[in-house]
Enzyme design. Structure first.
Site, PDB file in Angstrom:
ATOM      1  N   SER A 121      37.060  32.211  77.742  1.00  0.00           N
ATOM      2  CA  SER A 121      37.908  32.867  76.583  1.00  0.00           C
ATOM      3  C   SER A 121      38.673  34.047  77.250  1.00  0.00           C
ATOM      4  O   SER A 121      38.413  34.540  78.249  1.00  0.00           O
ATOM      5  CB  SER A 121      36.702  33.429  75.681  1.00  0.00           C
ATOM      6  OG  SER A 121      36.010  32.054  75.333  1.00  0.00           O
TER       7      SER A 121
HETATM    8  N1  SAH Z   1      32.142  31.135  76.932  1.00  0.00           N
HETATM    9  C1  SAH Z   1      32.766  30.140  77.792  1.00  0.00           C
HETATM   10  C2  SAH Z   1      33.605  29.379  76.757  1.00  0.00           C
HETATM   11  C3  SAH Z   1      33.939  28.024  77.427  1.00  0.00           C
HETATM   12  S1  SAH Z   1      34.944  26.950  76.338  1.00  0.00           S
HETATM   13  C4  SAH Z   1      33.522  30.856  78.933  1.00  0.00           C
HETATM   14  O1  SAH Z   1      34.074  32.152  78.432  1.00  0.00           O
HETATM   15  O2  SAH Z   1      33.741  30.525  79.889  1.00  0.00           O
HETATM   16  C5  SAH Z   1      33.661  26.353  75.420  1.00  0.00           C
HETATM   17  C6  SAH Z   1      32.671  25.309  76.087  1.00  0.00           C
HETATM   18  O3  SAH Z   1      31.832  24.541  75.086  1.00  0.00           O
HETATM   19  C7  SAH Z   1      33.046  24.262  76.945  1.00  0.00           C
HETATM   20  O4  SAH Z   1      32.509  24.649  78.215  1.00  0.00           O
HETATM   21  C8  SAH Z   1      32.466  23.044  76.439  1.00  0.00           C
HETATM   22  O5  SAH Z   1      32.250  22.001  77.528  1.00  0.00           O
HETATM   23  C9  SAH Z   1      31.324  23.292  75.595  1.00  0.00           C
HETATM   24  N2  SAH Z   1      30.696  22.601  74.565  1.00  0.00           N
HETATM   25  C10 SAH Z   1      31.673  21.893  73.888  1.00  0.00           C
HETATM   26  N3  SAH Z   1      30.716  21.171  72.902  1.00  0.00           N
HETATM   27  C11 SAH Z   1      29.664  21.632  73.276  1.00  0.00           C
HETATM   28  C12 SAH Z   1      28.450  21.419  72.772  1.00  0.00           C
HETATM   29  N4  SAH Z   1      28.190  20.396  71.458  1.00  0.00           N
HETATM   30  N5  SAH Z   1      27.162  21.629  73.161  1.00  0.00           N
HETATM   31  C13 SAH Z   1      27.370  22.559  74.512  1.00  0.00           C
HETATM   32  N6  SAH Z   1      28.366  22.777  74.876  1.00  0.00           N
HETATM   33  C14 SAH Z   1      29.551  22.380  74.360  1.00  0.00           C
END
Ligand code: SAH
Length: 249
Positions: A80
């Site tokens: 993010s």
């Molecule tokens: N806070 C993280 C955001 C990553 S993007 C950062 O800044 O790096 C969002 C993430 O949510 C992705 O890695 C995706 O794989 C995960 N995601 C999506 N659906 C999900 C679910 N049902 N359970 C767990 N993780 C999930």
């Protein structure tokens, strides 16, 4: 291959998230200073953790790592934008307490999970609590574990308080509940009941909610200490996050 749809949604994400935007962040100090100058970053504890956990070590490339933008990390996920990390960490700081339990749903790069673990260890070295990051993509679990092992190994259990595992955010982690703070880093179509149930009395959750690739609301949810009182919900800002995916039945 990265789809046109995905690139479009990332552009939209940047437009929606960024009232202010840093496009040529030179290095970590420059990024932190700009976040401060624009009154986004107002906390010394958060600033310290963002300096200890170098964003540039959690992106796939150093190019653009210190811009205030989300960056693609593979598997339809982004790390993010720094200002969203600041929002989440400052809301976390408000409820920081010794021995607390934290769940980061959609831990992705592992960056934010590491910042929260750092804040907790730094504030309460002898009562460092437990920070669990979960992601539904096993490759991203491995990505985050590797980045943390290389850059901030002191945070990892058993010496530290941090672990990353594969799990579904719609289900949470029942065996580790209740959590005093839950951060959700992906947009849910509705607030998952299991996460509300796994929040401790007096606990806090921050979660983006809304449809895929459209403006979503970033919600602050506080569960009162008194179980007879209703949950307090406040919509803080418009965002666009990648979706919290549902596993096919
Ligand atoms: N806070 C993280 C955001 C990553 S993007 C950062 O800044 O790096 C969002 C993430 O949510 C992705 O890695 C995706 O794989 C995960 N995601 C999506 N659906 C999900 C679910 N049902 N359970 C767990 N993780 C999930």
């Amino acid at each position: 291959m990265v789809s046109f749809y995905f690139i479009f949604s990332r552009l939209l994400q940047q437009l929606t998230e960024n009232a202010w935007s840093l496009k040529n962040g030179k290095d970590l100090n420059h990024l932190i200073q700009e976040l401060k100058n624009n009154n986004i970053l107002q906390s010394e504890i958060v600033s310290k953790s963002m300096l200890a956990v170098d964003r540039g070590n959690y992106t796939t490339t150093k190019t653009g790592a210190y811009d205030d933008k989300p960056q693609y990390i593979g598997y339809d996920a982004t790390i993010s934008a720094p200002h969203m990390h600041v929002w989440a960490l400052q809301l976390f700081e408000d409820v920081l307490k010794p021995n607390m339990k934290v769940l980061d749903v959609g831990s992705g790069s592992g960056y934010l999970t590491a910042c929260m673990a750092n804040m907790l260890m730094d504030s309460y070295p002898n009562e460092k609590g437990k920070v669990i990051g979960i992601d539904i993509v096993p490759e991203l679990v491995a990505y985050a574990q590797e980045k943390i092992r290389l850059s901030n190994p002191e945070l990892l259990e058993p010496e530290g308080n941090l672990s990353i595992m594969s799990a579904d955010g719609w289900e949470g982690v029942e065996k580790e509940a209740p959590f005093d703070f839950i951060h959700v880093g992906a947009a849910a179509s509705e607030i998952p009941n299991s996460l509300i149930n796994q929040l401790s009395l007096g606990g806090r959750m921050v979660i983006p909610v809304g449809p895929k690739n459209q403006t979503q609301k970033f919600w602050l949810i506080d569960k009162p200490i008194n179980p007879n009182e209703s949950i307090i919900k406040k919509s803080l800002l418009n965002v666009i996050y990648v979706p919290l995916v549902k596993k096919p039945l």
